[in-house]
Structures are given as C-alpha cells and as structure tokens.
Design a protein around this motif. Structure first.
Motif, mmCIF file in Angstrom:
data_model
loop_
_atom_site.group_PDB
_atom_site.id
_atom_site.type_symbol
_atom_site.label_atom_id
_atom_site.label_comp_id
_atom_site.label_asym_id
_atom_site.label_seq_id
_atom_site.Cartn_x
_atom_site.Cartn_y
_atom_site.Cartn_z
ATOM 1 N N LEU A 89 0.842 -1.203 0.000
ATOM 2 C CA LEU A 89 0.000 0.000 0.000
ATOM 3 C C LEU A 89 0.876 1.252 0.000
ATOM 4 N N LEU A 90 1.892 1.265 0.853
ATOM 5 C CA LEU A 90 2.760 2.441 0.942
ATOM 6 C C LEU A 90 3.521 2.677 -0.362
ATOM 7 N N GLU A 112 9.496 6.284 10.562
ATOM 8 C CA GLU A 112 9.689 7.123 9.379
ATOM 9 C C GLU A 112 10.922 6.730 8.575
ATOM 10 N N ALA A 113 11.955 6.231 9.258
ATOM 11 C CA ALA A 113 13.144 5.769 8.527
ATOM 12 C C ALA A 113 12.819 4.520 7.720
ATOM 13 N N GLN A 114 11.978 3.655 8.271
ATOM 14 C CA GLN A 114 11.632 2.412 7.578
ATOM 15 C C GLN A 114 10.630 2.642 6.452
ATOM 16 N N THR A 115 9.667 3.560 6.639
ATOM 17 C CA THR A 115 8.728 3.843 5.546
ATOM 18 C C THR A 115 9.442 4.551 4.396
ATOM 19 N N LYS A 116 10.501 5.283 4.716
ATOM 20 C CA LYS A 116 11.274 5.951 3.655
ATOM 21 C C LYS A 116 11.970 4.928 2.774
ATOM 22 N N VAL A 117 12.413 3.818 3.366
ATOM 23 C CA VAL A 117 13.034 2.745 2.571
ATOM 24 C C VAL A 117 11.980 2.095 1.681
ATOM 25 N N THR A 192 9.877 19.929 -6.411
ATOM 26 C CA THR A 192 11.244 20.308 -6.810
ATOM 27 C C THR A 192 12.293 19.363 -6.242
ATOM 28 N N SER A 193 12.059 18.866 -5.027
ATOM 29 C CA SER A 193 13.071 17.985 -4.420
ATOM 30 C C SER A 193 12.979 16.561 -4.937
ATOM 31 N N GLU A 194 11.762 16.158 -5.378
ATOM 32 C CA GLU A 194 11.491 14.795 -5.845
ATOM 33 C C GLU A 194 11.782 13.751 -4.773
ATOM 34 N N SER A 195 11.721 14.148 -3.530
ATOM 35 C CA SER A 195 11.927 13.201 -2.434
ATOM 36 C C SER A 195 10.841 13.402 -1.388
ATOM 37 N N GLY A 196 10.638 12.382 -0.588
ATOM 38 C CA GLY A 196 9.614 12.448 0.441
ATOM 39 C C GLY A 196 10.044 13.325 1.603
#
Length: 396
Positions: A89-90, A112-117, A192-196
């Motif tokens: 889902l994520l 948050e570190a794990q959802t970023k992966v 602009t950053s294209e990152s979460g």
C-alpha cells in the motif's frame, strides 16, 4: 477546474479524531483516501455522539464526521503478512498519515526511517501528543489532556469556577488542520526535491499556536495569564460579554471609532465628553465604572435588539447563540459549511474556486468495505485475497 489533490493517494492509518480529520481534509481537496483499520475497526466507530444505535453499528456520529469519501480496509498489522500488504500500500501511495506513538511504530517496523526505505517519495505525517525528540514523545494524549497540560484550560472560567475545558475538541480538529497544512507543504516541496519528507505534528504545539499572542505576552512581560471569564483578550474595557434584558451580547469594541459608534448607538452620547470615558487612557483607568455603565444600559433591551442596533451602527457585536441557532445564520446557510463535506456533512472552513459547493455524496464506509477492491488494485488475485481472509490477516 480539478481539485488540487486529484491523483494523490493518502494512506490513512489513524484513529480517534485528529488523524482521521487530517486525512478527511486532504480528501476534500481531491486526494484518494484509503483508511487502514484493525480487524476490530477504529474505536471511534463505537463511541462519540448521542445516538447509541449508530455507535453500536460501528457508525457513530463522531466517526462519520471525518469518515466520508474514504475507502476502508481491515488489516492486521500485528502479523508479518499484514505488514507486507501495508508495505505494498505504501509503495502505491504519496502520503501516509498516522497518529501512533513512536514505540508502536518501532515495534511494527514502520518508523519514518523504515517507511522511507519502502517508498523514498512518501510523505510520512506523524501526529502525536507531544512531537518527536523529547522525553514525552511516547506519552499517550487526547484532546482533553492537551487542553489541560498546555495551559489552555487555565485561561478559561474564572477564579470562582476554576478551569473549564472548551465545549468542543478544538485541539483535535486544529491538529487535523495543521497536519493537512504540513502535508500540503511537503507535497509542494516534493515537486522540486522529488523526495519524500517527514512531517512531525504535535498536538501540544497546536494548542500553543492557538494561544500565540498570550504566549508572546507572557514571554515579553513575565506576567502569567489569569482566567478572565468572558472578558475579551484585547483587555478593552468596552469589550466582553454582557447580560441583557434577555440573552447575552458579545462586544468587540477595541478602536476609538468603534467606541464612539457604540456610545451613540446606546444613546449614551454623553460618554464622549465624560472625563472618565472620553479617551482610551481614561476608559482603562475607569474600566470598572465603564463596565458597570455598559451593564446597566444593555440590561434595558434584549440581546437580539441590541445586536440589530449595534451592527447597523457598525459596532462589532454578536448575540450569544446556541449551536442550532448558529447553524441557522445566513453565512452558515448560504456557504453550506455543515453540508459541503464528502458525505453531506461538515466541510473545510474555506471556499476555493473550482471546488463544488455541493460535492457528489460519498458514503462513510463500513469496516473493511473496500478491502477486496483495494487489494485487487494492488495486484492481489482472488485466491490470494481469500487466503488472507481465511488466515485472519484481512476482513471485509
């Protein structure tokens, strides 16, 4: 004109009021909201509101307030298989909104570190009582707790009544709006950053923001605020709430021109030449006398009569109303706040070009109502979905 968040998918892994409200607001702006609930559902489904029958059916009015327009899936995140489904889902999402304690996220390996992966472009909005990076980050909190601990309740009531909680869960809904603002900011930045990004929302800081001018005054003067009852924060002696022949009237008379209009409209033109009331300094020095004079005059007519007279004269005034009366006001009826939400309920507190005044009604989902269709869209076949259902990983 399309809604601003069309094409944005939000995973709503929240419960109670603040978190669900945040996701609801994003949905009103066009986002696709998938609410992830435990197999027993959000506890708020069964509490809140006066209709016990609706609560017994898992559709309490408190739940329905911010439940419209969402898809609901029931998923057991305590299982490894359930977390695998959540990961998928994520991977499909733009935003995760959750309001769980950091210790819970750590246990479920969904920090948050794990959802970023899992999804580097994901915007992870975490809503907690006290925010991250402090000794209270894992402390549980509800609206009533934050009203007490923030100092907000110490400003209400009087020395005689003691502190009084506000009649509605204002910190919850303010936190929902703050969370939506944070998510919108992160989405804009991502262009602009294209990152979460990680959006760290604190209920305590939200309560502080509602007291911004009071906090500034304390910091600059070292004078702790005291409960002022119905007196206005402006401390103007001609502002406050006053009893009338029937009903109560709120005055917001803070400027010199407003006071002059007030005196004339009340038939008290002599106040303008009375040395006690003729200028702001004198009025402040003689505030008790002015308050008594206002009380005597306002007691001669009804609040409704005074409201009509004073508004016609350009004086900021409002009769104290019940909620049913307030919802019958021209702006409430014309702007349709209470019916412009996703399922014909409450909407956003602003109107924007391109957003319809009366959106197509979207139902409040039953628990797990969309589990099958959401999992199908993620690529699960019917046999896999049936297997997840039989093993108790999903419901619906």
């Amino acid at each position: 004109m399309s809604a601003p968040l069309n094409g944005i998918r939000v995973i709503d892994w929240t419960h109670v009021l603040a978190g669900p409200a945040c996701a609801y607001y994003l949905g009103l702006l066009g986002a696709d909201i998938i609410k992830v609930e435990s197999l027993n559902g959000d506890a708020m489904r069964h509490r809140g509101g006066t209709d016990k029958n609706l609560s017994a059916k898992g559709m309490s009015t408190a739940y329905q307030t911010q439940g419209g327009g969402k898809k609901s899936i029931a998923l057991d995140l305590e299982t490894e298989t359930g977390r695998d489904v959540f990961h998928r889902l994520l991977q499909s999402a733009d935003v995760l909104v959750e309001n769980h304690r950091p210790s819970t996220l750590d246990r479920l390996r969904l920090t948050e570190a794990q959802t970023k992966v899992i999804n580097p472009k994901l915007i992870h909005c975490a809503m907690t009582g006290y925010g991250r990076g402090n000794a209270m980050e894992n402390a549980p909190a509800y609206d009533v707790n934050i009203q007490a601990i923030s100092g907000l309740m110490s400003l209400t009531g009087t020395q005689d009544t003691g502190p009084i909680r506000t009649g509605a869960p204002i910190v919850d809904y303010a936190t929902g709006l703050v969370g939506a603002l944070g998510v919108m900011s992160a989405l804009f930045s991502r262009q602009t950053s294209e990152s979460g990004a990680f959006v760290d929302v604190s209920m305590l800081e939200t309560a502080f923001s509602l007291m911004s001018s009071t906090i500034t005054d304390y910091q600059m003067t070292a004078t702790a605020p005291q409960p002022r009852g119905n007196a206005a924060n402006s401390r103007s002696p001609s502002s406050g709430t006053f009893a009338c022949l029937s009903g109560h009237l709120s005055l917001g008379v803070n400027e010199e021109t407003q006071f002059r209009k007030l005196a004339v409209a009340l038939g008290c033109d002599d106040w303008l030449t009375d040395a006690r009331f003729a200028d702001p300094v004198a009025r402040d020095k003689n505030k008790d006398m002015l308050g008594n004079a206002l009380t005597r005059v306002l007691a001669t007519r009804t609040a409704e009569d005074w409201e009509n007279r004073l508004l016609a004269a350009g004086v900021p005034a409002a009769r104290l109303r019940t909620l049913p009366e307030a919802l019958d006001l021209p702006p409430a009826k014309t702007r349709k706040f209470a019916s412009r939400g996703a399922s014909g309920g409450v909407g956003l507190p602003f109107v924007m070009t391109g957003n319809p005044d009366t959106p197509d009604p979207k139902p409040v989902p039953r628990l797990g109502n969309d589990t099958h269709s959401v999992l199908q869209a993620l690529g699960y076949c019917d046999d896999q979905i049936n297997s997840l259902r039989k093993t108790g990983v999903i419901a619906g």
